[in-house]
Design a protein around this motif. Structure first.
Motif, PDB file in Angstrom:
ATOM      1  N   LYS A  95       0.798  -1.190  -0.079  1.00  0.00           N
ATOM      2  CA  LYS A  95      -0.042   0.178  -0.043  1.00  0.00           C
ATOM      3  C   LYS A  95       0.858   1.226   0.028  1.00  0.00           C
ATOM      4  N   ALA A  96       1.883   1.172   0.839  1.00  0.00           N
ATOM      5  CA  ALA A  96       2.847   2.281   0.785  1.00  0.00           C
ATOM      6  C   ALA A  96       3.573   2.654  -0.718  1.00  0.00           C
ATOM      7  N   VAL A  97       3.644   1.635  -1.331  1.00  0.00           N
ATOM      8  CA  VAL A  97       4.295   1.816  -2.807  1.00  0.00           C
ATOM      9  C   VAL A  97       3.366   2.555  -3.698  1.00  0.00           C
ATOM     10  N   GLY A  98       1.924   2.055  -3.592  1.00  0.00           N
ATOM     11  CA  GLY A  98       0.830   2.630  -4.347  1.00  0.00           C
ATOM     12  C   GLY A  98       0.742   4.049  -4.060  1.00  0.00           C
ATOM     13  N   LEU A  99       0.993   4.642  -2.681  1.00  0.00           N
ATOM     14  CA  LEU A  99       0.768   5.787  -2.213  1.00  0.00           C
ATOM     15  C   LEU A  99       2.048   6.668  -2.694  1.00  0.00           C
ATOM     16  N   TYR A 100       3.246   6.210  -2.477  1.00  0.00           N
ATOM     17  CA  TYR A 100       4.301   6.570  -3.059  1.00  0.00           C
ATOM     18  C   TYR A 100       4.218   6.952  -4.528  1.00  0.00           C
ATOM     19  N   THR A 101       3.846   6.020  -5.110  1.00  0.00           N
ATOM     20  CA  THR A 101       3.540   6.192  -6.653  1.00  0.00           C
ATOM     21  C   THR A 101       2.631   7.390  -7.091  1.00  0.00           C
ATOM     22  N   GLN A 102       1.844   7.308  -6.465  1.00  0.00           N
ATOM     23  CA  GLN A 102       0.727   8.558  -6.694  1.00  0.00           C
ATOM     24  C   GLN A 102       1.379  10.007  -6.401  1.00  0.00           C
ATOM     25  N   ALA A 103       1.945   9.848  -5.633  1.00  0.00           N
ATOM     26  CA  ALA A 103       2.648  11.112  -4.850  1.00  0.00           C
ATOM     27  C   ALA A 103       3.946  11.537  -6.105  1.00  0.00           C
ATOM     28  N   ALA A 104       4.804  10.578  -6.159  1.00  0.00           N
ATOM     29  CA  ALA A 104       6.236  10.644  -7.296  1.00  0.00           C
ATOM     30  C   ALA A 104       5.536  10.818  -8.422  1.00  0.00           C
ATOM     31  N   GLU A 105       4.422  10.437  -9.157  1.00  0.00           N
ATOM     32  CA  GLU A 105       3.937  10.858 -10.439  1.00  0.00           C
ATOM     33  C   GLU A 105       3.501  12.256 -10.648  1.00  0.00           C
ATOM     34  N   GLN A 106       3.218  12.935  -9.520  1.00  0.00           N
ATOM     35  CA  GLN A 106       2.789  14.134  -9.364  1.00  0.00           C
ATOM     36  C   GLN A 106       4.001  15.057  -9.401  1.00  0.00           C
ATOM     37  N   GLY A 107       5.110  14.469  -9.066  1.00  0.00           N
ATOM     38  CA  GLY A 107       6.414  15.343  -9.016  1.00  0.00           C
ATOM     39  C   GLY A 107       7.121  15.556  -7.578  1.00  0.00           C
TER      40      GLY A 107
END
Length: 231
Positions: A95-107
């Motif tokens: 779940k952490a990976v999913g959340l980090y991915t959402q934020a990372a893709e926003q820059g």
């Protein structure tokens, strides 16, 4: 050479006094309850940090989630950090990976660093050095010293790339100049061994000293060895 493994999940809130803090908390809570994403994130920070209100990670998670649901990258990153480390919730690194991915893709640079580390270490996701390198590079472009350093470790050891001491040296140097003690120590080692750069014991000693002055135990030990040897 050591990796920086700690994952930062907090952002600083600046206040000038306890009175101002109390007023800011009250105002923030009102705005958060009205649905303001930034206020929800800040309220989550209040509860996570426990400033004058008592630390409560369950409430921190609640308000981070509210802000994250509205797409606020910083909240997605901090919520990911809670799940990553099992702080106030059952640990769930997927779940952490999913959340980090959402934020990372926003820059979000910190989320990009966190996501890179997850891919590199295989936490919550299949280990993938190529994706780790990509996200470290995205974060490094925004000036995150730990990303520069960990990229240096990747090139130094040849993790998923051709081993390249010169590239590792360049990355360590950038991180070292930003004041990162681990990078200062590793840069000194490369000067001392002549890896990726012409051997220069004088520069090695200077960087070991900087690392030591920054509180790095290895840097202090290496500096003492060189100094006692009269180098």
């Amino acid at each position: 050479m050591r990796h920086i493994k700690a994952i930062a999940i907090g952002l600083a809130m600046y206040v000038v006094s306890i009175t101002v803090l109390a007023d800011f908390f009250s105002e923030t809570k009102i705005k958060a309850e009205e649905g303001n994403a930034a206020a929800q994130f800040n309220l989550g920070l209040f509860y996570a940090q426990g400033k004058e209100i008592g630390q409560d990670f369950d409430k921190a998670r609640y308000w981070y989630q509210k802000a994250a649901d509205q797409g606020l990258a910083a909240a997605q990153n901090n919520l990911g950090g809670l799940y990553d480390h099992g702080i106030g919730v059952a640990q769930d690194q997927s779940k952490a990976v999913g959340l980090y991915t959402q934020a990372a893709e926003q820059g979000d640079a910190q989320a990009q660093y966190n996501l890179a580390l997850m891919y590199e270490q295989g936490y919550g996701v299949a280990q993938d050095y190529s994706k780790a390198k990509y996200w470290y590079e995205q974060s490094a472009e925004q000036g995150i010293a730990e990303s520069l350093y960990n990229l240096g470790v990747i090139y130094y050891n040849g993790y998923g790339v051709d081993q390249d001491y010169a590239k590792a040296f360049e990355l360590y140097q950038q991180a070292a100049e930003k004041g990162l003690p681990d990078a200062q120590n590793n840069l000194a080692l490369m000067y001392f061994e002549g890896q990726g750069v012409a051997q220069d014991v004088t520069k090695a000693k200077a960087w070991f000293k900087k690392s030591c002055d920054s509180g790095d135990g290895l840097g202090c030990g290496n500096y003492r060895i060189i100094d006692e040897a009269g180098l």
